[in-house]
Design an enzyme around this catalytic site. Structure first.
Site, PDB file in Angstrom:
ATOM      1  N   GLU A  13      24.169  48.380  49.829  1.00  0.00           N
ATOM      2  CA  GLU A  13      23.066  49.306  50.040  1.00  0.00           C
ATOM      3  C   GLU A  13      21.741  48.563  50.068  1.00  0.00           C
ATOM      4  OE1 GLU A  13      22.584  53.573  48.086  1.00  0.00           O
ATOM      5  OE2 GLU A  13      21.845  52.011  46.769  1.00  0.00           O
ATOM      6  N   TYR A  39      16.200  53.342  54.720  1.00  0.00           N
ATOM      7  CA  TYR A  39      17.407  53.234  53.891  1.00  0.00           C
ATOM      8  C   TYR A  39      18.584  52.877  54.788  1.00  0.00           C
ATOM      9  CZ  TYR A  39      21.485  54.502  51.191  1.00  0.00           C
ATOM     10  OH  TYR A  39      22.702  54.461  50.560  1.00  0.00           O
TER      11      TYR A  39
END
Ligand code: GDP
Ligand code: MN
Length: 390
Positions: A200, A112
């Site tokens: 993101e 991530y």
């Protein structure tokens, strides 16, 4: 402003951020044609991905692998037009109108990587975790120590050592370490230069052939900066937004739909928030936030009424206007005119204060309309909740 994954990837690609190629389609035929082009470039595995403005698509059935052109056809047929439910959509789901066909990637590990603004520190923050993939919210909640953070001072910008801190935290070595440093620097540049409020990548993946790339991309642009990004502003997809919010934006009204039953129309964002608070204190629940801005005129007031009344939950309306530059008598005329054009069959409470407030009150009283007026905000809020109970 939110954009789709395929648009986020277009932007990221312009900044050299590594991601896999793909084609966006609104029909099965286009999806198949896209897959054939990927195949001609050597792809043998494909992914069919629903393009909606909500995350968690994978779990909801909006991300499907396909091993042949025929499977791409089947997956696309099933996905286009479906109501996709994820933890970020409403319970009825979001209709899938576009799909993205991408190269299927052989994943070694999912990571991530995200950048957003940390308002408490007045700095951008890069967040990275080895626990990427579909469960990142769970990681943030249960094991927040597994999310590494590096804060970037916007007046200095990102420094090489900060990108290396991230690569180190993710456990990369050798060539992947170098790729990660480059990835972080490019993503940060994209975030900063396009005025993102969020960029993101989840998952960021390593592949069997030793590459690091973005498999998914989520970008939010800061609405207040869109005036200097005409090309990005064109990426807006109003199909994905609340129809009432879209209508409000056409009138430059700042409207956000909420779940309560007291519609409110206020001039000024701060006053609108204060009004919502006082409605709650009086025992009501605001149905919306609506800031008609400094130029409350008959047209904007009428548009505001229309939008508020389209929400079936609204059982009473509270108008709270402070006349600073705007004159209360003009607002009152606007209310009266709007009330004539729009059928208002629920209690309407109006509180006017400031410039020409008395003239405004007079106009409302003499209008023949069923309007309750109030001087104090508290009084107005109590009248609303009283009207609801009646
Ligand atoms: P999201 O669920 O809306 O966040 O959609 P993502 O694009 O992140 O995809 C969800 C999951 O699908 C990823 O975490 C991967 O596990 C899987 N996935 C997506 N693309 C690929 C791919 O190219 N190959 C493989 N093997 N899995 C993929
Ligand atoms: Mn994702």
């Amino acid at each position: 402003m939110k954009v789709h994954e395929y648009q986020a990837k277009e932007v990221l690609t312009q900044f050299g951020v590594a991601t896999q190629g793909g084609y966006v389609a609104t029909t099965v035929e286009d999806a198949v044609a896209g897959a054939k082009k990927l195949q001609a470039n050597g792809a043998s595995l494909f992914v069919v991905k629903a393009q909606i403005h909500a995350g968690g698509r994978g779990k909801g059935g909006g991300v499907k692998l396909a091993r042949s052109i025929e499977e791409v056809r089947e997956r696309s047929e099933a996905m286009l037009g479906m109501m996709l439910k994820t933890h970020q959509t409403g319970p009825e789901g979001q209709k899938v109108k576009k799909i993205l066909i991408t190269d299927g990637v052989d994943i070694v590990k999912e990571y991530y990587l995200g950048i957003t603004l940390d308002r408490s520190r007045n700095m951008n923050v890069i967040m990275a975790s080895t626990e990427g993939g579909v469960e990142i919210e769970k990681v943030a909640e249960e094991t927040p120590e597994l999310i590494h953070k590096v804060w970037i001072d916007p007046t200095i910008g990102i420094q090489g050592y900060q990108a290396r801190q991230i690569a180190f935290a993710l456990g990369f070595q050798g060539d992947l370490f170098k790729q990660c440093v480059g990835f972080v620097l490019k993503l940060y540049k994209a975030y900063e230069e396009t005025d993102c409020s969020l960029a993101e990548i989840n998952p960021l993946v390593t592949t069997k052939d030793g590459k690091l790339m973005a498999l998914d991309g989520k970008i939010n642009f800061d609405d207040n900066a869109l005036f200097r990004h005409k090309d990005l502003a064109e990426m807006r997809d109003t199909d994905e937004e609340d129809p009432l919010e879209v209508e409000a934006s056409e009138f430059h009204l700042n409207y956000i739909k909420l779940d309560g039953n007291v519609g409110c129309m206020v001039n000024g964002a701060g006053l609108a928030m204060g009004t919502m608070d006082i409605i709650k204190i009086a025992g009501g629940e605001p149905a919306n936030f609506l800031d008609v801005g400094g130029s409350a005129n008959p047209q904007t007031v009428e548009a505001g009424f229309r939008i508020i009344l389209k929400d079936p939950n609204v059982k009473a309306i509270l108008i709270n206007v402070f006349g600073g530059i705007v004159r209360c008598d003009r607002v009152a005329l606007g209310v009266v005119e709007a009330a004539k054009n729009v059928n208002i069959n629920i209690p309407l409470i109006v509180r006017l204060q400031g410039t020409n407030a008395e003239e405004g009150q007079e106009i409302l009283k003499n209008s023949g309309l069923k309007i309750e007026t109030a001087i104090l905000l508290k009084e107005a809020a109590e009248k609303v909740t009283h009207a609801l109970a009646a």
